[in-house]
Design a protein around this motif. Sequence first.
Motif, short mmCIF file in Angstrom:
data_model
loop_
_atom_site.label_atom_id
_atom_site.label_comp_id
_atom_site.label_asym_id
_atom_site.label_seq_id
_atom_site.Cartn_x
_atom_site.Cartn_y
_atom_site.Cartn_z
N HIS A 286 -4.81 -2.56 -3.53
CA HIS A 286 -3.80 -1.61 -3.03
C HIS A 286 -4.26 -0.16 -3.10
O HIS A 286 -3.86 0.66 -2.28
CB HIS A 286 -2.45 -1.81 -3.75
CG HIS A 286 -2.45 -1.42 -5.20
ND1 HIS A 286 -2.93 -2.24 -6.19
CD2 HIS A 286 -2.02 -0.29 -5.83
CE1 HIS A 286 -2.79 -1.64 -7.37
NE2 HIS A 286 -2.24 -0.45 -7.17
N ASP A 287 -5.13 0.17 -4.06
CA ASP A 287 -5.58 1.57 -4.17
C ASP A 287 -6.99 1.77 -3.62
O ASP A 287 -7.64 2.77 -3.95
CB ASP A 287 -5.54 2.01 -5.65
CG ASP A 287 -4.13 2.44 -6.05
OD1 ASP A 287 -3.33 2.78 -5.16
OD2 ASP A 287 -3.83 2.41 -7.26
N HIS A 307 -4.32 8.14 0.28
CA HIS A 307 -4.96 6.90 -0.18
C HIS A 307 -4.30 5.66 0.43
O HIS A 307 -4.95 4.67 0.68
CB HIS A 307 -5.04 6.84 -1.72
CG HIS A 307 -3.89 6.18 -2.39
ND1 HIS A 307 -2.75 6.85 -2.74
CD2 HIS A 307 -3.70 4.89 -2.80
CE1 HIS A 307 -1.90 6.01 -3.33
NE2 HIS A 307 -2.47 4.82 -3.37
N HIS A 331 2.74 0.64 0.11
CA HIS A 331 2.98 0.28 -1.29
C HIS A 331 3.54 1.44 -2.13
O HIS A 331 3.84 1.26 -3.31
CB HIS A 331 1.73 -0.34 -1.94
CG HIS A 331 0.68 0.63 -2.40
ND1 HIS A 331 -0.36 1.05 -1.59
CD2 HIS A 331 0.49 1.26 -3.59
CE1 HIS A 331 -1.13 1.88 -2.26
NE2 HIS A 331 -0.64 2.03 -3.48
N HIS A 332 3.70 2.64 -1.51
CA HIS A 332 4.36 3.73 -2.24
C HIS A 332 5.71 4.12 -1.62
O HIS A 332 6.24 5.18 -1.91
CB HIS A 332 3.45 4.97 -2.31
CG HIS A 332 2.43 4.87 -3.42
ND1 HIS A 332 2.75 4.96 -4.74
CD2 HIS A 332 1.09 4.65 -3.37
CE1 HIS A 332 1.65 4.82 -5.48
NE2 HIS A 332 0.63 4.62 -4.67
N ASP A 360 2.92 -2.14 -9.80
CA ASP A 360 2.04 -0.96 -9.92
C ASP A 360 2.66 0.01 -10.93
O ASP A 360 2.00 0.52 -11.84
CB ASP A 360 1.93 -0.33 -8.52
CG ASP A 360 0.98 0.87 -8.49
OD1 ASP A 360 0.20 1.03 -9.43
OD2 ASP A 360 1.03 1.63 -7.49
FE LIG Z 1 -1.38 3.55 -5.08
#
Ligand SMILES: [Fe+2]
Length: 417
Positions: A286-287, A307, A331-332, A360
Amino acid sequence: MFSGDIDRAAFVVYFLGAIVPLTGLAVVVDRYVLPTLDNRNAEIGLIAGVLCVGALTLGAFLALRQVMSATIARMDRDKERLSGLLEWSKQLGATPHVSEVLEAATVSAAEIEDAQAAWIFLKGDQDEAPALSGSAGEDADHLYTRNAGAVDEIVTLSVESGRPAMRETSDGEMAIAVVPLPKESGLRGAIAAMKTGDAHFDPRELEALETLSGIASVALQAADLRDAQRNFFSHVTDMLVTALDSHLGFHRGHGQRVAQYANRLGRKLELDDATLERIHFASLLHDIGMLKLDRNQQMTRATCDQHCVLGSRMISRVRLWRDLAPIIYHHHEWFDGNGYPDGLIGETIPLESRVIALCDAVDSMTSDDSYRTPLALEAALEELAQCSGTQFDPDLVEAFLDLARDGLIEIGPPPMA
Ligand SMILES: [Fe+2]
Protein backbone atom coordinates in the motif's frame (compact mmCIF):
# COMPACT_ATOMS: atom_id res chain seq x y z
CA MET A 1 -31.91 -46.10 -21.04
CA PHE A 2 -31.06 -45.94 -24.76
CA SER A 3 -30.47 -49.73 -25.07
CA GLY A 4 -33.93 -50.48 -23.57
CA ASP A 5 -35.66 -48.19 -26.12
CA ILE A 6 -33.82 -49.84 -29.01
CA ASP A 7 -34.77 -53.31 -27.71
CA ARG A 8 -38.46 -52.36 -27.55
CA ALA A 9 -38.27 -50.85 -31.06
CA ALA A 10 -36.70 -54.10 -32.38
CA PHE A 11 -39.57 -56.16 -30.92
CA VAL A 12 -42.15 -53.86 -32.55
CA VAL A 13 -40.37 -54.10 -35.93
CA TYR A 14 -40.15 -57.89 -35.59
CA PHE A 15 -43.83 -58.14 -34.70
CA LEU A 16 -45.01 -55.93 -37.58
CA GLY A 17 -42.47 -57.10 -40.14
CA ALA A 18 -42.44 -60.85 -39.44
CA ILE A 19 -45.13 -62.11 -37.04
CA VAL A 20 -48.08 -60.29 -38.66
CA PRO A 21 -47.20 -61.24 -42.31
CA LEU A 22 -46.41 -64.84 -41.26
CA THR A 23 -49.71 -65.15 -39.38
CA GLY A 24 -51.47 -63.75 -42.43
CA LEU A 25 -49.68 -66.25 -44.64
CA ALA A 26 -50.61 -69.11 -42.31
CA VAL A 27 -54.30 -68.03 -42.40
CA VAL A 28 -54.29 -67.78 -46.22
CA VAL A 29 -52.61 -71.18 -46.57
CA ASP A 30 -55.02 -72.73 -44.09
CA ARG A 31 -58.18 -71.26 -45.65
CA TYR A 32 -57.47 -71.14 -49.35
CA VAL A 33 -54.52 -73.35 -50.22
CA LEU A 34 -54.77 -76.45 -48.03
CA PRO A 35 -58.45 -77.21 -48.97
CA THR A 36 -57.47 -77.32 -52.65
CA LEU A 37 -54.73 -79.89 -52.06
CA ASP A 38 -55.68 -83.56 -52.21
CA ASN A 39 -52.16 -84.86 -51.66
CA ARG A 40 -51.29 -85.38 -47.94
CA ASN A 41 -47.53 -85.07 -48.56
CA ALA A 42 -48.00 -81.72 -50.33
CA GLU A 43 -50.00 -80.46 -47.31
CA ILE A 44 -47.29 -81.52 -44.87
CA GLY A 45 -44.61 -79.99 -47.11
CA LEU A 46 -46.48 -76.65 -47.26
CA ILE A 47 -47.01 -76.52 -43.48
CA ALA A 48 -43.35 -77.44 -42.86
CA GLY A 49 -42.30 -74.71 -45.31
CA VAL A 50 -44.34 -72.06 -43.49
CA LEU A 51 -43.00 -73.25 -40.11
CA CYS A 52 -39.40 -73.17 -41.47
CA VAL A 53 -39.85 -69.59 -42.69
CA GLY A 54 -41.18 -68.69 -39.23
CA ALA A 55 -38.27 -70.43 -37.44
CA LEU A 56 -35.68 -68.82 -39.74
CA THR A 57 -37.21 -65.39 -39.18
CA LEU A 58 -37.17 -65.92 -35.42
CA GLY A 59 -33.55 -67.16 -35.53
CA ALA A 60 -32.47 -64.19 -37.65
CA PHE A 61 -34.26 -61.81 -35.27
CA LEU A 62 -32.61 -63.31 -32.18
CA ALA A 63 -29.14 -63.22 -33.80
CA LEU A 64 -29.66 -59.62 -34.92
CA ARG A 65 -30.91 -58.66 -31.47
CA GLN A 66 -27.82 -60.13 -29.84
CA VAL A 67 -25.49 -58.19 -32.19
CA MET A 68 -27.52 -55.04 -31.58
CA SER A 69 -27.41 -55.52 -27.81
CA ALA A 70 -23.63 -55.95 -27.87
CA THR A 71 -23.22 -52.85 -30.06
CA ILE A 72 -25.57 -50.79 -27.91
CA ALA A 73 -23.84 -51.92 -24.70
CA ARG A 74 -20.52 -50.83 -26.23
CA MET A 75 -22.07 -47.49 -27.26
CA ASP A 76 -23.39 -47.05 -23.71
CA ARG A 77 -19.92 -47.75 -22.27
CA ASP A 78 -18.33 -45.32 -24.78
CA LYS A 79 -20.92 -42.69 -23.91
CA GLU A 80 -20.26 -43.18 -20.21
CA ARG A 81 -16.51 -42.95 -20.78
CA LEU A 82 -16.93 -39.79 -22.89
CA SER A 83 -19.12 -38.16 -20.22
CA GLY A 84 -16.50 -39.11 -17.63
CA LEU A 85 -13.75 -37.57 -19.74
CA LEU A 86 -15.73 -34.37 -20.25
CA GLU A 87 -16.47 -34.13 -16.54
CA TRP A 88 -12.82 -34.73 -15.63
CA SER A 89 -11.57 -32.30 -18.27
CA LYS A 90 -13.70 -29.57 -16.61
CA GLN A 91 -12.34 -30.48 -13.18
CA LEU A 92 -8.72 -30.73 -14.34
CA GLY A 93 -8.98 -27.36 -16.14
CA ALA A 94 -10.12 -25.67 -12.94
CA THR A 95 -7.51 -27.31 -10.69
CA PRO A 96 -5.05 -24.63 -9.58
CA HIS A 97 -2.08 -26.61 -8.21
CA VAL A 98 0.18 -29.16 -9.91
CA SER A 99 -0.18 -31.63 -7.02
CA GLU A 100 -3.99 -31.45 -7.31
CA VAL A 101 -3.85 -32.04 -11.09
CA LEU A 102 -1.67 -35.14 -10.53
CA GLU A 103 -4.15 -36.48 -8.02
CA ALA A 104 -7.20 -35.69 -10.15
CA ALA A 105 -5.61 -37.25 -13.27
CA THR A 106 -4.97 -40.57 -11.55
CA VAL A 107 -8.40 -40.66 -9.90
CA SER A 108 -10.04 -40.04 -13.28
CA ALA A 109 -7.84 -42.68 -14.99
CA ALA A 110 -8.85 -45.31 -12.42
CA GLU A 111 -12.53 -44.36 -12.73
CA ILE A 112 -12.72 -44.15 -16.52
CA GLU A 113 -10.79 -47.40 -17.02
CA ASP A 114 -12.63 -49.14 -14.18
CA ALA A 115 -9.16 -50.08 -12.94
CA GLN A 116 -7.97 -51.10 -9.47
CA ALA A 117 -5.03 -48.70 -9.62
CA ALA A 118 -3.77 -45.77 -11.69
CA TRP A 119 -0.46 -43.93 -11.50
CA ILE A 120 1.13 -40.95 -13.13
CA PHE A 121 4.87 -40.84 -13.77
CA LEU A 122 6.92 -37.73 -14.61
CA LYS A 123 10.49 -37.51 -15.83
CA GLY A 124 12.50 -34.36 -15.09
CA ASP A 125 15.53 -33.29 -17.12
CA GLN A 126 17.88 -34.67 -14.50
CA ASP A 127 15.98 -37.93 -13.90
CA GLU A 128 17.23 -41.20 -15.32
CA ALA A 129 13.76 -42.73 -15.37
CA PRO A 130 10.18 -41.52 -14.95
CA ALA A 131 9.36 -41.20 -11.25
CA LEU A 132 6.04 -42.08 -9.61
CA SER A 133 4.32 -38.73 -9.00
CA GLY A 134 0.75 -39.63 -8.09
CA SER A 135 -1.52 -42.62 -7.59
CA ALA A 136 -5.17 -43.51 -7.11
CA GLY A 137 -7.12 -46.64 -6.21
CA GLU A 138 -7.44 -48.50 -2.92
CA ASP A 139 -4.70 -50.99 -3.76
CA ALA A 140 -2.50 -48.63 -5.77
CA ASP A 141 0.42 -48.59 -3.32
CA HIS A 142 0.29 -52.32 -2.67
CA LEU A 143 0.00 -53.18 -6.39
CA TYR A 144 2.87 -50.87 -7.28
CA THR A 145 5.15 -52.31 -4.57
CA ARG A 146 4.36 -55.85 -5.75
CA ASN A 147 4.86 -55.09 -9.45
CA ALA A 148 7.29 -52.18 -9.39
CA GLY A 149 9.79 -53.81 -11.77
CA ALA A 150 7.22 -54.64 -14.45
CA VAL A 151 5.37 -51.32 -14.10
CA ASP A 152 8.56 -49.22 -14.27
CA GLU A 153 9.77 -51.17 -17.30
CA ILE A 154 6.62 -50.70 -19.36
CA VAL A 155 6.29 -47.03 -18.30
CA THR A 156 9.90 -46.32 -19.37
CA LEU A 157 9.27 -48.13 -22.66
CA SER A 158 6.15 -46.07 -23.32
CA VAL A 159 7.78 -42.74 -22.38
CA GLU A 160 10.90 -43.43 -24.48
CA SER A 161 8.95 -44.63 -27.54
CA GLY A 162 6.18 -42.03 -27.17
CA ARG A 163 3.61 -44.80 -27.77
CA PRO A 164 0.97 -46.51 -25.65
CA ALA A 165 1.86 -49.94 -24.28
CA MET A 166 -0.19 -52.80 -22.84
CA ARG A 167 0.81 -55.94 -21.04
CA GLU A 168 -1.26 -58.83 -19.71
CA THR A 169 -0.16 -61.84 -17.69
CA SER A 170 -0.79 -65.19 -19.41
CA ASP A 171 -3.27 -66.30 -16.70
CA GLY A 172 -5.27 -63.08 -17.24
CA GLU A 173 -4.78 -62.13 -13.59
CA MET A 174 -3.29 -58.72 -14.29
CA ALA A 175 -3.25 -56.20 -17.14
CA ILE A 176 -1.54 -52.84 -17.37
CA ALA A 177 -2.07 -50.09 -19.94
CA VAL A 178 0.29 -47.13 -20.23
CA VAL A 179 -0.02 -44.01 -22.38
CA PRO A 180 2.67 -41.33 -22.57
CA LEU A 181 1.92 -37.64 -22.02
CA PRO A 182 1.93 -35.95 -25.46
CA LYS A 183 5.44 -34.85 -26.47
CA GLU A 184 4.08 -31.48 -27.69
CA SER A 185 3.21 -30.62 -24.07
CA GLY A 186 6.92 -30.44 -23.27
CA LEU A 187 6.30 -32.82 -20.35
CA ARG A 188 7.82 -36.28 -20.19
CA GLY A 189 5.80 -38.86 -18.39
CA ALA A 190 2.94 -41.33 -18.63
CA ILE A 191 -0.36 -42.37 -17.11
CA ALA A 192 -0.74 -46.06 -16.24
CA ALA A 193 -3.79 -48.07 -15.21
CA MET A 194 -3.85 -51.61 -13.80
CA LYS A 195 -6.67 -54.16 -13.65
CA THR A 196 -6.59 -57.40 -11.73
CA GLY A 197 -8.67 -60.60 -11.95
CA ASP A 198 -9.96 -61.47 -15.45
CA ALA A 199 -8.08 -58.39 -16.53
CA HIS A 200 -8.16 -56.91 -20.01
CA PHE A 201 -7.98 -53.49 -21.71
CA ASP A 202 -9.81 -53.09 -25.00
CA PRO A 203 -8.61 -50.60 -27.67
CA ARG A 204 -11.38 -48.14 -26.78
CA GLU A 205 -10.21 -48.02 -23.17
CA LEU A 206 -6.71 -47.31 -24.38
CA GLU A 207 -8.07 -44.47 -26.57
CA ALA A 208 -9.89 -43.01 -23.54
CA LEU A 209 -6.65 -43.15 -21.53
CA GLU A 210 -4.84 -41.34 -24.38
CA THR A 211 -7.50 -38.60 -24.39
CA LEU A 212 -7.16 -38.26 -20.61
CA SER A 213 -3.38 -38.03 -20.95
CA GLY A 214 -3.79 -35.11 -23.39
CA ILE A 215 -6.22 -33.31 -21.06
CA ALA A 216 -3.99 -33.94 -18.02
CA SER A 217 -0.88 -32.59 -19.76
CA VAL A 218 -2.66 -29.32 -20.68
CA ALA A 219 -3.96 -29.00 -17.10
CA LEU A 220 -0.46 -29.72 -15.73
CA GLN A 221 1.07 -27.01 -17.91
CA ALA A 222 -1.58 -24.49 -16.83
CA ALA A 223 -1.18 -25.37 -13.13
CA ASP A 224 2.60 -25.20 -13.41
CA LEU A 225 2.31 -21.75 -14.95
CA ARG A 226 -0.01 -20.64 -12.15
CA ASP A 227 2.40 -22.04 -9.54
CA ALA A 228 5.26 -20.13 -11.22
CA GLN A 229 3.13 -16.96 -11.21
CA ARG A 230 2.33 -17.31 -7.52
CA ASN A 231 5.98 -17.96 -6.73
CA PHE A 232 7.04 -14.92 -8.79
CA PHE A 233 4.53 -12.55 -7.18
CA SER A 234 5.19 -13.73 -3.68
CA HIS A 235 8.98 -13.27 -4.05
CA VAL A 236 8.77 -10.00 -5.98
CA THR A 237 6.39 -8.64 -3.33
CA ASP A 238 8.85 -9.71 -0.61
CA MET A 239 11.67 -7.91 -2.40
CA LEU A 240 9.61 -4.74 -2.86
CA VAL A 241 8.49 -4.73 0.78
CA THR A 242 12.10 -5.19 1.93
CA ALA A 243 13.22 -2.36 -0.37
CA LEU A 244 10.44 -0.14 1.00
CA ASP A 245 11.38 -0.94 4.62
CA SER A 246 14.99 -0.03 4.03
CA HIS A 247 14.05 3.07 1.99
CA LEU A 248 11.89 4.47 4.79
CA GLY A 249 14.32 3.45 7.54
CA PHE A 250 11.53 3.33 10.10
CA HIS A 251 8.24 1.49 10.20
CA ARG A 252 10.03 -1.79 9.42
CA GLY A 253 7.64 -4.69 8.92
CA HIS A 254 4.70 -2.26 8.64
CA GLY A 255 3.39 -3.79 5.39
CA GLN A 256 3.55 -7.33 6.77
CA ARG A 257 1.77 -6.39 10.00
CA VAL A 258 -0.95 -4.52 8.09
CA ALA A 259 -1.36 -7.60 5.87
CA GLN A 260 -1.65 -9.80 8.95
CA TYR A 261 -4.37 -7.62 10.56
CA ALA A 262 -6.15 -7.22 7.23
CA ASN A 263 -6.14 -10.98 6.56
CA ARG A 264 -7.72 -11.62 9.98
CA LEU A 265 -10.28 -8.86 9.51
CA GLY A 266 -11.09 -10.10 5.98
CA ARG A 267 -11.66 -13.64 7.28
CA LYS A 268 -13.84 -12.33 10.10
CA LEU A 269 -15.93 -10.54 7.45
CA GLU A 270 -16.09 -13.84 5.52
CA LEU A 271 -14.76 -12.24 2.33
CA ASP A 272 -14.19 -14.52 -0.66
CA ASP A 273 -10.74 -15.86 -1.57
CA ALA A 274 -10.18 -13.44 -4.47
CA THR A 275 -10.92 -10.41 -2.24
CA LEU A 276 -8.70 -11.80 0.53
CA GLU A 277 -5.87 -12.23 -1.98
CA ARG A 278 -6.27 -8.63 -3.22
CA ILE A 279 -6.31 -7.37 0.37
CA HIS A 280 -3.17 -9.36 1.20
CA PHE A 281 -1.07 -8.04 -1.70
CA ALA A 282 -2.45 -4.48 -1.50
CA SER A 283 -1.68 -4.40 2.27
CA LEU A 284 1.91 -5.39 1.62
CA LEU A 285 2.28 -2.84 -1.17
CA HIS A 286 0.00 0.00 0.00
CA ASP A 287 2.87 2.43 0.63
CA ILE A 288 4.97 1.36 -2.37
CA GLY A 289 4.64 4.89 -3.81
CA MET A 290 7.01 6.05 -1.04
CA LEU A 291 9.84 4.47 -3.08
CA LYS A 292 9.43 7.32 -5.56
CA LEU A 293 9.73 9.99 -2.85
CA ASP A 294 12.89 11.42 -1.35
CA ARG A 295 13.28 9.71 2.03
CA ASN A 296 14.52 12.94 3.66
CA GLN A 297 11.53 14.90 2.44
CA GLN A 298 9.19 15.99 5.21
CA MET A 299 5.91 14.07 5.23
CA THR A 300 3.26 16.70 4.53
CA ARG A 301 -0.31 16.22 3.39
CA ALA A 302 0.83 16.96 -0.18
CA THR A 303 3.57 14.31 0.07
CA CYS A 304 1.10 11.81 1.39
CA ASP A 305 -1.29 12.58 -1.45
CA GLN A 306 1.52 11.79 -3.83
CA HIS A 307 2.43 8.38 -2.40
CA CYS A 308 -1.11 7.06 -3.03
CA VAL A 309 -1.13 8.29 -6.62
CA LEU A 310 2.46 7.24 -7.35
CA GLY A 311 1.97 3.78 -5.81
CA SER A 312 -1.23 3.16 -7.72
CA ARG A 313 0.47 4.26 -10.95
CA MET A 314 3.44 1.95 -10.34
CA ILE A 315 1.22 -1.04 -9.63
CA SER A 316 -1.22 -0.41 -12.49
CA ARG A 317 1.63 -1.02 -14.96
CA VAL A 318 1.86 -4.65 -13.83
CA ARG A 319 -1.01 -6.32 -15.67
CA LEU A 320 -1.66 -9.00 -13.05
CA TRP A 321 -1.64 -6.41 -10.25
CA ARG A 322 -3.83 -3.90 -12.05
CA ASP A 323 -6.80 -4.56 -9.74
CA LEU A 324 -4.64 -3.55 -6.75
CA ALA A 325 -4.11 -0.05 -8.15
CA PRO A 326 -7.48 1.48 -7.10
CA ILE A 327 -7.15 -0.12 -3.64
CA ILE A 328 -3.74 1.49 -3.13
CA TYR A 329 -4.96 4.78 -4.61
CA HIS A 330 -7.80 5.08 -2.06
CA HIS A 331 -6.15 3.68 1.09
CA HIS A 332 -6.11 7.13 2.77
CA GLU A 333 -9.76 8.00 2.12
CA TRP A 334 -11.90 8.66 5.21
CA PHE A 335 -15.34 7.17 5.66
CA ASP A 336 -16.84 10.67 6.15
CA GLY A 337 -15.18 12.04 2.99
CA ASN A 338 -12.39 13.96 4.69
CA GLY A 339 -9.61 11.75 3.35
CA TYR A 340 -7.52 11.91 0.20
CA PRO A 341 -6.75 11.82 -2.70
CA ASP A 342 -10.41 12.02 -3.90
CA GLY A 343 -12.42 12.59 -0.70
CA LEU A 344 -14.68 9.62 -1.44
CA ILE A 345 -17.45 8.92 1.09
CA GLY A 346 -18.63 5.68 2.75
CA GLU A 347 -19.07 2.63 0.59
CA THR A 348 -17.91 4.43 -2.54
CA ILE A 349 -14.44 3.77 -1.12
CA PRO A 350 -13.36 0.26 -2.17
CA LEU A 351 -13.92 -2.22 0.70
CA GLU A 352 -10.30 -3.41 0.43
CA SER A 353 -9.09 0.21 0.88
CA ARG A 354 -11.32 0.69 3.96
CA VAL A 355 -9.89 -2.51 5.47
CA ILE A 356 -6.31 -1.41 4.79
CA ALA A 357 -6.95 2.13 6.10
CA LEU A 358 -8.07 0.74 9.45
CA CYS A 359 -5.25 -1.82 9.78
CA ASP A 360 -2.69 0.75 8.61
CA ALA A 361 -3.85 3.10 11.39
CA VAL A 362 -3.76 0.37 14.06
CA ASP A 363 -0.18 -0.53 13.18
CA SER A 364 0.91 3.11 12.92
CA MET A 365 -0.49 3.77 16.41
CA THR A 366 1.00 0.68 18.05
CA SER A 367 4.33 0.12 16.31
CA ASP A 368 7.62 1.36 17.64
CA ASP A 369 8.48 3.87 14.92
CA SER A 370 10.64 6.94 15.11
CA TYR A 371 8.15 9.76 15.20
CA ARG A 372 5.70 8.97 17.95
CA THR A 373 5.43 6.96 21.13
CA PRO A 374 3.60 3.71 20.45
CA LEU A 375 0.22 3.18 22.08
CA ALA A 376 -0.82 0.03 23.91
CA LEU A 377 -3.40 -2.04 22.06
CA GLU A 378 -6.23 -0.97 24.40
CA ALA A 379 -5.49 2.73 23.79
CA ALA A 380 -5.29 2.18 20.05
CA LEU A 381 -8.62 0.35 20.09
CA GLU A 382 -10.14 3.23 22.01
CA GLU A 383 -8.92 5.68 19.41
CA LEU A 384 -10.25 3.41 16.70
CA ALA A 385 -13.68 3.39 18.34
CA GLN A 386 -13.62 7.20 18.60
CA CYS A 387 -12.91 7.50 14.88
CA SER A 388 -15.63 5.01 13.90
CA GLY A 389 -17.89 6.59 11.28
CA THR A 390 -15.52 9.51 10.68
CA GLN A 391 -12.15 8.12 9.63
CA PHE A 392 -13.15 4.43 9.58
CA ASP A 393 -16.03 2.28 8.38
CA PRO A 394 -18.07 1.57 11.57
CA ASP A 395 -18.81 -2.04 10.52
CA LEU A 396 -15.11 -2.71 10.10
CA VAL A 397 -14.29 -1.07 13.45
CA GLU A 398 -16.91 -3.29 15.10
CA ALA A 399 -15.46 -6.43 13.49
CA PHE A 400 -11.90 -5.43 14.43
CA LEU A 401 -12.89 -4.76 18.06
CA ASP A 402 -14.54 -8.21 18.12
CA LEU A 403 -11.30 -9.77 16.89
CA ALA A 404 -9.36 -7.95 19.60
CA ARG A 405 -11.87 -9.04 22.27
CA ASP A 406 -11.39 -12.64 21.09
CA GLY A 407 -7.63 -12.24 21.54
CA LEU A 408 -6.92 -12.51 17.82
CA ILE A 409 -5.05 -9.20 17.52
CA GLU A 410 -1.54 -9.08 18.85
CA ILE A 411 0.83 -6.21 18.57
CA GLY A 412 4.49 -6.85 18.89
CA PRO A 413 7.84 -6.77 17.18
CA PRO A 414 7.75 -6.73 13.40
CA PRO A 415 7.66 -10.15 11.77
CA MET A 416 11.04 -11.41 10.54
CA ALA A 417 11.59 -10.82 6.83
FE1 LIG B 1 -0.03 5.13 3.21
